[in-house]
Enzyme design. Structure first.
Site, mmCIF file in Angstrom:
data_model
loop_
_atom_site.group_PDB
_atom_site.id
_atom_site.type_symbol
_atom_site.label_atom_id
_atom_site.label_comp_id
_atom_site.label_asym_id
_atom_site.label_seq_id
_atom_site.Cartn_x
_atom_site.Cartn_y
_atom_site.Cartn_z
ATOM 1 N N GLY A 22 0.801 -1.245 0.000
ATOM 2 C CA GLY A 22 0.000 0.000 0.000
ATOM 3 C C GLY A 22 0.822 1.278 0.000
ATOM 4 N N ARG A 75 5.794 -12.998 2.323
ATOM 5 C CA ARG A 75 6.207 -14.383 2.068
ATOM 6 C C ARG A 75 6.339 -15.156 3.373
ATOM 7 N NH1 ARG A 75 11.223 -12.644 -1.673
ATOM 8 N NH2 ARG A 75 11.219 -11.006 -0.095
ATOM 9 N N PHE A 105 9.360 -8.969 -13.163
ATOM 10 C CA PHE A 105 10.315 -8.349 -14.086
ATOM 11 C C PHE A 105 10.263 -9.139 -15.389
ATOM 12 C CE2 PHE A 105 12.675 -10.999 -11.011
ATOM 13 C CZ PHE A 105 13.123 -12.017 -11.843
ATOM 14 N N SER A 113 17.148 -18.034 -13.058
ATOM 15 C CA SER A 113 17.563 -19.068 -12.105
ATOM 16 C C SER A 113 16.296 -19.567 -11.407
ATOM 17 C CB SER A 113 18.528 -18.478 -11.072
ATOM 18 O OG SER A 113 17.830 -17.568 -10.243
ATOM 19 N N TYR A 155 -3.183 -11.520 -17.956
ATOM 20 C CA TYR A 155 -2.484 -12.747 -18.367
ATOM 21 C C TYR A 155 -2.564 -13.831 -17.291
ATOM 22 C CZ TYR A 155 1.674 -10.559 -16.098
ATOM 23 O OH TYR A 155 2.546 -9.961 -15.220
HETATM 24 C C1 HXC Z 1 16.644 -12.108 -14.040
HETATM 25 C C2 HXC Z 1 16.496 -11.549 -11.779
HETATM 26 C C3 HXC Z 1 16.097 -10.224 -12.107
HETATM 27 C C4 HXC Z 1 15.993 -9.886 -13.498
HETATM 28 C C5 HXC Z 1 16.164 -10.406 -9.948
HETATM 29 N N1 HXC Z 1 16.529 -11.605 -10.428
HETATM 30 N N2 HXC Z 1 15.903 -9.554 -10.945
HETATM 31 N N3 HXC Z 1 16.764 -12.478 -12.727
HETATM 32 N N4 HXC Z 1 16.262 -10.857 -14.425
HETATM 33 N N5 HXC Z 1 15.607 -8.693 -13.896
HETATM 34 C C6 HXC Z 1 16.912 -12.775 -9.658
HETATM 35 C C7 HXC Z 1 18.128 -12.522 -8.791
HETATM 36 O O1 HXC Z 1 19.341 -12.631 -9.529
HETATM 37 C C8 HXC Z 1 17.967 -13.625 -7.742
HETATM 38 O O2 HXC Z 1 18.330 -14.885 -8.260
HETATM 39 C C9 HXC Z 1 16.473 -13.689 -7.539
HETATM 40 O O3 HXC Z 1 15.889 -13.119 -8.730
HETATM 41 C C10 HXC Z 1 16.024 -12.872 -6.336
HETATM 42 O O4 HXC Z 1 16.468 -11.528 -6.528
HETATM 43 P P1 HXC Z 1 16.587 -10.476 -5.346
HETATM 44 O O5 HXC Z 1 17.060 -9.197 -5.943
HETATM 45 O O6 HXC Z 1 17.356 -11.074 -4.205
HETATM 46 O O7 HXC Z 1 15.056 -10.379 -4.871
HETATM 47 P P2 HXC Z 1 14.345 -9.299 -3.973
HETATM 48 O O8 HXC Z 1 15.333 -8.306 -3.413
HETATM 49 O O9 HXC Z 1 13.470 -10.032 -3.025
HETATM 50 O O10 HXC Z 1 13.451 -8.476 -5.022
HETATM 51 C C11 HXC Z 1 12.309 -9.072 -5.603
HETATM 52 C C12 HXC Z 1 12.117 -8.614 -7.066
HETATM 53 C C13 HXC Z 1 12.120 -7.060 -7.174
HETATM 54 C C14 HXC Z 1 10.830 -9.227 -7.581
HETATM 55 C C15 HXC Z 1 13.306 -9.159 -7.884
HETATM 56 O O11 HXC Z 1 11.923 -6.676 -8.532
HETATM 57 C C16 HXC Z 1 11.080 -6.429 -6.299
HETATM 58 O O12 HXC Z 1 11.329 -6.173 -5.121
HETATM 59 N N6 HXC Z 1 9.859 -6.172 -6.851
HETATM 60 C C17 HXC Z 1 8.734 -5.613 -6.075
HETATM 61 C C18 HXC Z 1 7.941 -4.604 -6.846
HETATM 62 C C19 HXC Z 1 7.539 -5.010 -8.234
HETATM 63 O O13 HXC Z 1 8.059 -5.971 -8.818
HETATM 64 N N7 HXC Z 1 6.569 -4.243 -8.809
HETATM 65 C C20 HXC Z 1 6.116 -4.464 -10.130
HETATM 66 C C21 HXC Z 1 4.787 -5.137 -10.104
HETATM 67 S S1 HXC Z 1 4.110 -4.836 -11.648
HETATM 68 P P3 HXC Z 1 19.796 -15.567 -7.969
HETATM 69 O O14 HXC Z 1 19.693 -16.934 -8.582
HETATM 70 O O15 HXC Z 1 20.778 -14.657 -8.660
HETATM 71 O O16 HXC Z 1 19.967 -15.593 -6.462
HETATM 72 C C22 HXC Z 1 3.116 -6.070 -12.140
HETATM 73 C C23 HXC Z 1 2.313 -5.651 -13.350
HETATM 74 C C24 HXC Z 1 1.894 -6.738 -14.243
HETATM 75 O O17 HXC Z 1 3.065 -7.106 -11.563
HETATM 76 C C25 HXC Z 1 1.115 -6.328 -15.486
HETATM 77 C C26 HXC Z 1 1.502 -5.082 -16.212
HETATM 78 C C27 HXC Z 1 0.643 -4.744 -17.385
HETATM 79 P P1 NAP Z 2 4.447 -1.386 -7.221
HETATM 80 O O1 NAP Z 2 4.275 0.064 -6.900
HETATM 81 O O2 NAP Z 2 5.822 -1.896 -7.464
HETATM 82 O O3 NAP Z 2 3.744 -2.212 -6.063
HETATM 83 C C1 NAP Z 2 4.171 -3.444 -5.591
HETATM 84 C C2 NAP Z 2 4.204 -3.391 -4.077
HETATM 85 O O4 NAP Z 2 4.415 -4.698 -3.561
HETATM 86 C C3 NAP Z 2 5.301 -2.491 -3.516
HETATM 87 O O5 NAP Z 2 4.727 -1.539 -2.662
HETATM 88 C C4 NAP Z 2 6.199 -3.446 -2.731
HETATM 89 O O6 NAP Z 2 6.689 -2.814 -1.560
HETATM 90 C C5 NAP Z 2 5.220 -4.579 -2.401
HETATM 91 N N1 NAP Z 2 5.907 -5.841 -2.163
HETATM 92 C C6 NAP Z 2 6.752 -6.507 -3.006
HETATM 93 N N2 NAP Z 2 7.214 -7.614 -2.418
HETATM 94 C C7 NAP Z 2 6.648 -7.674 -1.188
HETATM 95 C C8 NAP Z 2 6.741 -8.600 -0.109
HETATM 96 N N3 NAP Z 2 7.507 -9.687 -0.177
HETATM 97 N N4 NAP Z 2 6.031 -8.348 1.021
HETATM 98 C C9 NAP Z 2 5.250 -7.253 1.119
HETATM 99 N N5 NAP Z 2 5.110 -6.348 0.112
HETATM 100 C C10 NAP Z 2 5.815 -6.547 -1.017
HETATM 101 O O7 NAP Z 2 3.608 -1.767 -8.527
HETATM 102 P P2 NAP Z 2 2.100 -1.451 -8.994
HETATM 103 O O8 NAP Z 2 2.169 -1.241 -10.458
HETATM 104 O O9 NAP Z 2 1.461 -0.444 -8.130
HETATM 105 O O10 NAP Z 2 1.411 -2.880 -8.769
HETATM 106 C C11 NAP Z 2 0.370 -3.093 -7.821
HETATM 107 C C12 NAP Z 2 -0.426 -4.326 -8.183
HETATM 108 O O11 NAP Z 2 -1.085 -4.123 -9.434
HETATM 109 C C13 NAP Z 2 0.413 -5.588 -8.366
HETATM 110 O O12 NAP Z 2 -0.310 -6.707 -7.902
HETATM 111 C C14 NAP Z 2 0.578 -5.704 -9.857
HETATM 112 O O13 NAP Z 2 0.833 -7.009 -10.288
HETATM 113 C C15 NAP Z 2 -0.803 -5.200 -10.285
HETATM 114 N N6 NAP Z 2 -0.851 -4.739 -11.670
HETATM 115 C C16 NAP Z 2 -0.258 -3.584 -12.014
HETATM 116 C C17 NAP Z 2 -0.356 -3.148 -13.304
HETATM 117 C C18 NAP Z 2 0.260 -1.849 -13.756
HETATM 118 O O14 NAP Z 2 0.210 -1.544 -14.940
HETATM 119 N N7 NAP Z 2 0.792 -1.040 -12.880
HETATM 120 C C19 NAP Z 2 -1.043 -3.921 -14.250
HETATM 121 C C20 NAP Z 2 -1.621 -5.126 -13.853
HETATM 122 C C21 NAP Z 2 -1.536 -5.519 -12.545
HETATM 123 P P3 NAP Z 2 8.120 -3.173 -0.887
HETATM 124 O O15 NAP Z 2 9.133 -3.128 -1.961
HETATM 125 O O16 NAP Z 2 8.255 -2.101 0.180
HETATM 126 O O17 NAP Z 2 7.959 -4.516 -0.255
#
Ligand code: HXC
Ligand code: NAP
Length: 290
Positions: A22, A75, A105, A113, A155
């Protein structure tokens, strides 16, 4: 685009809403709107500093102080239980959960991996079922008619290349939504989902549409309405689904994507690339072959 707030003031009065992720993006926008409609809001994610900053901003922006930040990695089940406890100590029973947090990503799947696959599925699916189970158990025991809203993607049912872990996780969350809607309806608990198309957020854009990709692929071209979603449009839909106005909606997933996925799915939709002047010749040719 229509960005007025939809529900009347006080529509969420009496609700306490836990929203994961949030502090940023769509979660922040939903939190702000829920507060402005009278809800108590608990925002939780890993980065407590980000959450604290959002709390201060939203207090100023809404004029309400009904918000609490709780650091939690969804988690980990014990951390989820702790977040719930802290939220309840401040506001009393929680009656709504928004599973919004996600990790994602883009990558060719063969480059990942197993840990990279794990990290996304763990945040999206394990995180959502941890929160749903922890609150659901309490709701059933305490006879609270809880409400879960999960933010998935389109998706979740089509699948998508280059985001396979996210697709697996979101498909699981959709299956969880439908399964428990059927199973827990008897307790007065309902579960629904929203499947958004692209809504600009820093989190999604940095990871899914980096500059190099955006130069080659224009995501706007995939959307019949020719624009991205506005956060208030999603917040309006979310507020409806967490409110009592949607009391008979259960097990549903509502798409809000300007027609994007159906455009991609239609066998012949790509024919929009055929210029109007060519259609005379095509029609003549097709008719001659009858
Ligand atoms: C390949 C990758 C990678 C990348 C990380 N890894 N990024 N591999 N390409 N770009 C690998 C790392 O090398 C590692 O594997 C493992 O993933 C874990 O990485 P960490 O960096 O240790 O993970 P962590 O710090 O927990 O971060 C989690 C995360 C990060 C998912 C990688 O991006 C994150 O914190 N995301 C949260 C917010 C987010 O993703 N928001 C977007 C949501 S948008 P190894 O083997 O090297 O240990 C969404 C929209 C969908 O969902 C629809 C849109 C239209
Ligand atoms: P965002 O700002 O990156 O939001 C993701 C949030 O998840 C962050 O606040 C992050 O905070 C939190 N998060 C990640 N890992 C977590 C963990 N282990 N425990 C607790 N919190 C965690 O991205 P957003 O675009 O607003 O996405 C919000 C939602 O909409 C997601 O479910 C996404 O899949 C969905 N969605 C987005 C889009 C789009 O176009 N934006 C489209 C379709 C669906 P911390 O890093 O502080 O943990």
């Amino acid at each position: 685009m229509y960005t007025d707030s939809m529900l009347k003031d006080g529509s969420l009065k009496g609700k306490t809403i836990l929203i994961t992720g949030g502090g940023t993006g769509l979660g922040r926008s939903m939190s702000k709107y829920f507060m402005s409609l009278g809800a108590n809001v608990i925002i939780s994610s890993r980065k407590k500093d980000v959450l604290d900053k959002t709390v201060e901003e939203l207090k100023k922006e809404t004029g309400f102080d009904t918000i609490l930040a709780v650091g939690c990695d969804i988690r980990k089940y014990e951390e989820v239980e702790n977040a719930i406890k802290l939220g309840q100590e401040k506001f009393g029973p929680i009656n709504v959960l928004v599973n919004n947090a996600a990790g994602n990503f883009i990558s060719p799947t063969e480059r990942l991996s197993h840990k990279a696959f794990d990290v996304v599925v763990d945040i999206v699916l394990r995180g959502s079922y941890n929160c749903t189970l922890a609150l659901g158990k309490q709701w059933i025991e305490q006879k609270i008619p809880g409400n879960v809203l999960s933010i998935v993607t389109t998706y979740a049912w089509t699948g998508s290349g280059f985001v396979a872990p996210s697709a697996c996780g979101k498909a699981g969350v959709l299956a969880l939504t439908r399964s428990l809607a059927a199973e827990w309806g008897k307790y007065g608990i309902r579960l629904n989902a929203i499947a958004p198309g692209p809504f600009p957020t820093e989190g999604a854009w940095a990871r899914l549409f980096p500059e190099e990709v955006a130069k080659k692929i224009d995501p706007l071209k995939r959307i019949p309405l020719g624009r991205f979603g506005h956060h208030q449009e999603l917040a309006n839909l979310a507020a409806y689904l967490v409110s009592d106005f949607s009391a008979f909606v259960n097990g549903e997933v509502i798409t809000i994507d300007g027609g994007e996925w159906i455009h991609g799915a239609g066998e012949f939709t790509a024919m929009e690339q055929i210029p109007n002047k060519m259609w005379d010749a095509i029609e003549k040719q097709v008719r001659s072959g009858k």
